[in-house]
Design a protein around this motif. Sequence first.
Motif, PDB file in Angstrom:
ATOM      1  N   UNK A   9      27.295 115.241  25.094  1.00 36.74           N
ATOM      2  CA  UNK A   9      28.714 115.361  25.401  1.00 36.74           C
ATOM      3  C   UNK A   9      29.472 114.203  24.760  1.00 36.74           C
ATOM      4  N   UNK A  10      30.499 114.527  23.991  1.00 36.33           N
ATOM      5  CA  UNK A  10      31.248 113.526  23.241  1.00 36.33           C
ATOM      6  C   UNK A  10      32.156 112.746  24.184  1.00 36.33           C
ATOM      7  N   UNK A  11      32.062 111.420  24.113  1.00 40.72           N
ATOM      8  CA  UNK A  11      32.921 110.543  24.907  1.00 40.72           C
ATOM      9  C   UNK A  11      33.544 109.486  24.009  1.00 40.72           C
ATOM     10  N   UNK A  12      34.629 108.901  24.486  1.00 41.34           N
ATOM     11  CA  UNK A  12      35.280 107.814  23.750  1.00 41.34           C
ATOM     12  C   UNK A  12      34.748 106.475  24.238  1.00 41.34           C
ATOM     13  N   UNK A  13      34.565 105.554  23.265  1.00 40.72           N
ATOM     14  CA  UNK A  13      34.063 104.225  23.587  1.00 40.72           C
ATOM     15  C   UNK A  13      34.878 103.181  22.830  1.00 40.72           C
ATOM     16  N   UNK A  14      34.956 102.011  23.405  1.00 37.03           N
ATOM     17  CA  UNK A  14      35.539 100.879  22.688  1.00 37.03           C
ATOM     18  C   UNK A  14      34.448 100.276  21.811  1.00 37.03           C
ATOM     19  N   UNK A  15      34.679 100.263  20.505  1.00 37.47           N
ATOM     20  CA  UNK A  15      33.634  99.834  19.568  1.00 37.47           C
ATOM     21  C   UNK A  15      34.075  98.579  18.824  1.00 37.47           C
ATOM     22  N   UNK A  16      33.109  97.751  18.535  1.00 35.05           N
ATOM     23  CA  UNK A  16      33.325  96.548  17.730  1.00 35.05           C
ATOM     24  C   UNK A  16      32.530  96.696  16.449  1.00 35.05           C
ATOM     25  N   UNK A  17      33.204  96.651  15.319  1.00 32.57           N
ATOM     26  CA  UNK A  17      32.487  96.768  14.064  1.00 32.57           C
ATOM     27  C   UNK A  17      33.246  96.037  12.960  1.00 32.57           C
ATOM     28  N   UNK A  18      32.578  95.887  11.856  1.00 28.52           N
ATOM     29  CA  UNK A  18      33.157  95.226  10.687  1.00 28.52           C
ATOM     30  C   UNK A  18      33.036  96.148   9.482  1.00 28.52           C
ATOM     31  N   UNK A  19      34.105  96.237   8.730  1.00 29.31           N
ATOM     32  CA  UNK A  19      34.008  96.874   7.411  1.00 29.31           C
ATOM     33  C   UNK A  19      33.418  95.846   6.455  1.00 29.31           C
ATOM     34  N   UNK A  20      32.438  96.254   5.667  1.00 27.58           N
ATOM     35  CA  UNK A  20      31.737  95.318   4.786  1.00 27.58           C
ATOM     36  C   UNK A  20      32.002  95.658   3.315  1.00 27.58           C
ATOM     37  N   UNK A  21      32.201  94.619   2.520  1.00 26.66           N
ATOM     38  CA  UNK A  21      32.499  94.786   1.098  1.00 26.66           C
ATOM     39  C   UNK A  21      31.695  93.770   0.284  1.00 26.66           C
ATOM     40  N   UNK A  22      31.021  94.193  -0.779  1.00 21.31           N
ATOM     41  CA  UNK A  22      30.371  93.221  -1.676  1.00 21.31           C
ATOM     42  C   UNK A  22      31.429  92.309  -2.291  1.00 21.31           C
ATOM     43  N   UNK A  23      31.119  91.036  -2.386  1.00 18.28           N
ATOM     44  CA  UNK A  23      32.116  90.072  -2.858  1.00 18.28           C
ATOM     45  C   UNK A  23      31.459  89.003  -3.717  1.00 18.28           C
ATOM     46  N   UNK A  24      32.299  88.244  -4.400  1.00 17.03           N
ATOM     47  CA  UNK A  24      31.848  87.146  -5.256  1.00 17.03           C
ATOM     48  C   UNK A  24      32.750  85.941  -5.038  1.00 17.03           C
ATOM     49  N   UNK A  25      32.142  84.764  -4.920  1.00 21.28           N
ATOM     50  CA  UNK A  25      32.942  83.551  -4.786  1.00 21.28           C
ATOM     51  C   UNK A  25      33.498  83.140  -6.149  1.00 21.28           C
TER      52      UNK A  25
END
Length: 393
Positions: free
Chosen positions: A36-52
Amino acid sequence: MNKAILTTVFASSLLLAACAKKQPPANTEVPVNLLKVTKKTVLYYDKYPATTAALSQVSLLPQVQGAVTGIFFTEGTHVKKGQKLYTIDERLYKDAYDAAVANLQVSQGTLVQSQQDADRYDYLNKYNAVAKQLYDHAVITLQNAKNSVKSSEQAVKSAKTNLSYSTIYAPFDGTIGLSQVKLGNVVTVGTTVLNTISTDNPMAVDFVINEKQLPKFEKLQFAKKTIDSLFTILLPDGSLYPATGKMSVIDRAVDSQTGSITIRLVFSNPKGVLRTGMSCVVKVHNQDTEPQLVIPSKAVVEQMGEYFVYVAKDTLVNNPKAGADSAKNQLKQLRASEKKVQVGQTIGANVVIKSGIDEGERVVVDGVQTLHDNVQITTANKIGPSAGGKGGK
């Protein structure tokens, strides 16, 4: 003989018919597990490859030619603005400077003499005591002497500049790399690279986003208030860099070939952990605090770049065993209904569903491999998550 053959064929037919009657009807229900589908409060990060990257970087090129006579730094270390780095043989340039100074002194002496002559002829000219031609020549000689002094002064400046170029200083605070020349190497003006120096605190971190995400990052750039951990980075070894970053620049244009654009963040780097050209991963903390629909990723089916889930629907169908006038001429069956969804961030084994299904619906989480739209399903026989869609007892 023909009668015997007919008898055998008839008996065989009766036997086959009897066997067919003994076989149980095929079970068309596909066993599945539902959630059964329920709503949740989620914590996540969008991740991106990067270069200094360094905010400022320059290649040190000699402005005068000659042999390297001194190296005054330790490679790979931090240097201060104005610190002496290299010296190039200055003897020729020192001699040229001294000669220019001497020529200036001669010109200045000539100017003094010309000024005196001009003053004397000017006095005599007032009383018509000298030929007009001599007076005119004295004035011209004075002007030439003045011009000669100016020329000599410029020659001294030029010689002094070349002499100063024989010593190379750090243009700003930063980290200096490996020296590309050794003592005694002869360098050429504007061609030989001596070294490269780059700023090291703060450091830039560049990553690329799709143009569809640009409005989101523009809002973040001009937001008056954001969470402290909005931008963080993972170092090449997977560890979390202790400082958080700030958005600095969004590139001026979108790449028309790839539909992407570069974002630049800035991180403090007091201990020199970040070095130019390092690969890392930018983590952008999600700003959406509203509860979201979250389902297991295994419930989602991808087809030609689109995503679908199967939702369980109670459906009424005709009962073939009931009479036409029977009150029970319809049966309730559980059937799978295919729905197109828009997926969001993947969080571990789960995925956020942006649209396509509603809270409270029941989605198929096991057994999706053998499903198609409107197929009859059952939860009577529970199957394990690794059963691959095959029913278990």
